[in-house]
Scaffold this active site. Sequence first.
Site: not given
Ligand code: EPU
Length: 417
Positions: A22-23, A116, A121, A304, A396
Amino acid sequence: MEKLMIRGGRPLRGTVQISGAKNSAVALLPASLLAESEVVLDNLPRLSDVAVYSEILQELGGKVTWDGGVMKIDPSSLQSKPMPNGRVNLLRASYYLMGALLGRFGEATIGLPGGCNFEPRPIDQHIKGFEALGATVTNDHGSIKISAKQLRGAKIYLDVVSVGATINIMLAASKAKGSTIIENAAKEPEIIDVATLLNSMGAKIKGAGTETIRIEGVDSLHGCRHSIIPDRIQAGTYMIAAAATRGDVLIDNVIPKHMEAMTAKLLEMGVQVYELDEAIRIVGGPSYEAVDVKALVYPGFATDLQSPMTSLLTQANGVSVLSDYVYSNRFKHVPELVRMGANIKVEGRSAIIEGGPLNAAKVRAADLRAGAALTVAGLTVADGVTEVTGVEYIDRGYDFLVDNLRKLGADVWRENE
Ligand code: EPU
């Protein structure tokens, strides 16, 4: 709305096929918009987030056909169009439209992402990246407006290791003039998958999967065919469910290397894990040891999988401590597990779990992985029926969940709420 009904207590047995990730899918779909001819994606999961994304691509003028696991996206007549609200608000990963449209048209207006929301975030690192590439970014009544006359390569150090920011910068930088270096990049397999697609489209990206990614911008990108990697979170969830029900399950279509942290923890608990070329067999046992788990960025234990792992640890003897160093407060599943009789306390970024039997209850999934946790918990309970509402979150990230669990011998079904 539907709810998931689970009469547990049956060991899962048999084989389960894992879908495409998915991601990855939710990043590959917007990445395809950077091409000027047709992109074909194989092994696409049947998920609500993918369906919503395909509708967004069509709103932008892309031609999309989706047949089985194959999606064809023809972005040749795509138009630059602001998307301040609507479907973009339903998805977290709509933020990838920022990098993709910025790369394609030099401008993007995208409503703040939904998805979610288990805790705030932020996307400050995405914005820092776009600005470093020469874009102007403003927040216009809850929409992020980004524009650049000409994107220029830059050296970008991420203050936080972020999957989303790493991918978003790769998307925009693929079309920038000159070279971009992302330092402290995220290393998740989904990042390699996106880089592989972009390189097949003609981009020049090196180092994806390491903490330094180098991108040489190109003038144009073309169509290609790409097969999505297996979903390591779905695979990990079935590994956990097999162990929690003390079953014997072959999890097929996985990359065992992606599962190393999960495999290590299961072995430490006393679960038997057998790695094959593209499959993992889990054989559960009568009793498990408590273990400590730290969710970290890849290749650490995936955040996750932290929620479903909490449910498995309720089945271990003694006290386990599970800490999440990616999200400090991703514990919405805990109060629901407590309703099922679990003995869990949250202290700071850790859940302290004392093993013991669970009981059936009516519980609510507040997010996708909380839904996975409650499903695993329900599968362990022999007496009574566990009712999980919030199934739309589970949809999802887990396609064919009920079919797959039934094939493995579980007594599960969906009912209208
Ligand atoms: N963060 C910041 N600033 C940013 C971006 C992230 O402070 O600009 C922080 C976040 O708050 C968090 C950490 O950095 O504490 C990591 O966040 P990341 O950006 O890696 O997460 P994401 O890209 O928003 C993806 C997955 C998530 C998964 C996370 C971590 C997708 C669409 N989502 O989210 O997946 O938990 O990476 O591996 O790829 C899920 O599948 O249930 C899910 C939430």
